[in-house]
Design a protein around this motif. Structure first.
Motif, short mmCIF file in Angstrom:
data_model
loop_
_atom_site.label_atom_id
_atom_site.label_comp_id
_atom_site.label_asym_id
_atom_site.label_seq_id
_atom_site.Cartn_x
_atom_site.Cartn_y
_atom_site.Cartn_z
N ALA A 206 0.82 -1.22 0.00
CA ALA A 206 0.00 0.00 0.00
C ALA A 206 0.85 1.26 0.00
O ALA A 206 0.38 2.33 -0.43
N ARG A 207 2.09 1.19 0.45
CA ARG A 207 2.96 2.37 0.49
C ARG A 207 3.53 2.72 -0.88
O ARG A 207 4.07 3.82 -1.06
N ALA A 208 3.44 1.80 -1.84
CA ALA A 208 4.01 2.04 -3.17
C ALA A 208 2.92 2.50 -4.14
O ALA A 208 1.77 2.05 -4.04
N PRO A 209 3.26 3.37 -5.08
CA PRO A 209 2.26 3.78 -6.08
C PRO A 209 1.97 2.65 -7.06
O PRO A 209 2.80 1.75 -7.25
N LEU A 210 0.81 2.71 -7.68
CA LEU A 210 0.45 1.74 -8.70
C LEU A 210 1.16 2.07 -10.02
O LEU A 210 1.65 3.18 -10.22
N ALA A 211 1.15 1.11 -10.91
CA ALA A 211 1.67 1.33 -12.26
C ALA A 211 0.56 1.73 -13.22
O ALA A 211 0.79 2.48 -14.17
N ASP A 212 -0.66 1.24 -12.97
CA ASP A 212 -1.78 1.48 -13.88
C ASP A 212 -3.03 1.84 -13.08
O ASP A 212 -3.16 1.52 -11.90
#
Length: 435
Positions: A206-212
């Motif tokens: 959850a701490r990382a941004p999504l790619a899409d």
């Protein structure tokens, strides 16, 4: 011979009474098998060829240049029509047992999907619920819109991440690929696979941004299933392994399925092999290859953490083939299984493309959508999946057919790959036992 038995039941009796494997785990046709080939009822049940063709194929796949060993199970209608162990269990030449235990890796995912769908039926989950309803850390998600790893450009997503996205691998997680290097690097910085438990895993992701943007692209990866497993824990109020054991494995009689193998049973685990640069079979360089039976992850991985047997997984697959019920035990309603085995990617606006021609993706596995385009033998609506260490299953409900095929071989970069054996074996099955 009991005249009250159906041809398929008599065929099942033949399978059950087949002679034990000879040295090296390879069977030879018995005189009784040759007699059976002359009987009219057997010819009617087996219009294309005898079961010996399946034996011969598996013998070829487990020669010195191929797989170490294979266990195969085939069930049609109300009978087990084929059950064999061919080859060896380890590099020392021990014959492979029919009850051998395997690391099934990604064949864990359909089981995780069934766990989630059971909670959907109970009203404790909804497919289109935001994941943040159960895991608040997933509120306010962002995705990578440009920039580099040191200074990424981020923007808010327009659609909430939902349970359906997790089940269909359309969540938008950064799971590799040259086109999403920045997002992948940011996810790897969180090291989710180093997590101590599923709660820790989900927090890291959850701490990382999504790619899409969620619901816009199919990217198959275990992150979806790991987060889904944590959702199951929160929605059920039960640890994931306890839920699977009490709600799925015990009711179905899957006695040898779990996240680790008891010490008393570890002698049944097939060796995990790979190939070296010269093309020779060697033991894989993984902790579970060196110490068979230990947990595959520190956390209870819903993406790939289970050990199982061909017989156990056959029971799970038969439950799905029967519309969610097996031997009087119902886990899912038929309508839920129907939904699980329908292409979900066409539901999105616009529809999401699946990488394989003639196929879509349901709630936890591939779905054949066009038999003229797919490379898999079978029928429209066929459902199944595979595991990284050479395990496969497929369910063809229109032909009342279930196939489970299990070995233990990991491909390695830089080494010659073994040919895939599932599709050729499926073709042999269709030409042998399928009407």
């Amino acid at each position: 011979m009991d005249p009250s038995l159906s041809p398929r039941q008599m065929l099942a009796n033949r399978v059950a009474s087949a002679p034990p494997a000879q040295a090296g785990g390879r069977r030879r046709p018995s005189w009784w098998g040759l007699v059976l080939l002359t009987l009219p009822w057997f010819a009617a049940a087996q219009p294309a060829a005898s079961l010996d063709r399946l034996d011969e194929y598996l013998q070829r796949t487990t020669d010195q240049a191929g797989y170490l060993g294979v266990v195969a199970d085939v069930w049609q209608e109300d009978a087990r029509v084929y059950h064999r162990a061919m080859g060896e269990a380890d590099l020392q030449g021990t014959p492979l047992r029919e009850d051998a235990i395997f690391r099934i890796y990604s064949m864990t995912k359909p089981i995780t999907s069934v766990a989630a769908l059971m909670l959907v039926e109970e009203g404790r989950l909804r497919l289109d619920d935001p994941v943040a309803r159960y895991l608040p850390g997933f509120a306010g998600l962002q995705r990578v819109a440009g920039g580099g790893e040191a200074e990424p450009q981020l923007m808010a997503v327009h659609r909430p991440l939902t349970v359906r996205h997790l089940l269909t691998h359309t969540a938008g997680f950064a799971t590799g690929g040259d086109d999403i290097r920045v997002a992948s690097a940011l996810l790897q910085q969180q090291a989710p696979e180093d997590a101590e438990d599923l709660a820790d895993y989900a927090r890291r992701v959850a701490r990382a941004p999504l790619a899409d943007e969620p619901g816009t692209r199919f990217r198959y990866d275990g992150v979806n299933s790991e987060v889904l497993a944590r959702v199951v824990e929160v929605a059920s109020g039960t640890p994931f392994d306890v839920f699977l054991q009490s709600r799925i494995f015990a009711p179905l009689g899957m006695r040898d399925t779990g996240f680790q193998v008891p010490a008393s049973q570890r002698g049944r685990i097939m060796a995990l092999t790979t190939r070296n640069a010269e093309g020779h079979r060697v033991l894989a360089d993984t902790p579970s290859a060196r110490e068979p039976g230990i947990p595959l992850r520190a956390y209870r991985s819903g993406a790939g953490g289970l050990y199982s047997t061909a017989a156990d997984y056959l029971r799970f697959a038969r439950m799905l083939a029967n519309g969610g019920e097996l031997d009087g035990i119902r886990l899912l309603q038929p309508s839920t299984v129907d939904q699980m085995m329908q292409d979900q990617l066409v539901r999105f606006d616009p529809p999401v493309a699946y990488p394989e021609a003639g196929e879509g993706f349901g709630l936890g596995g591939y779905v054949v959508t066009d038999t003229a385009k797919t490379t898999r033998p079978g029928s429209q609506g066929q459902f199944g999946w595979s595991g990284a260490a050479s395990t496969w299953f497929t369910i063809d409900r229109s032909r009342k057919l279930v196939i489970v095929l299990m070995s233990q071989h990991l491909p390695t970069d830089g080494a010659p790959a073994l040919p895939k054996i599932a599709a050729p074996f499926y073709r042999q099955v269709y030409s042998t036992v399928s009407p």
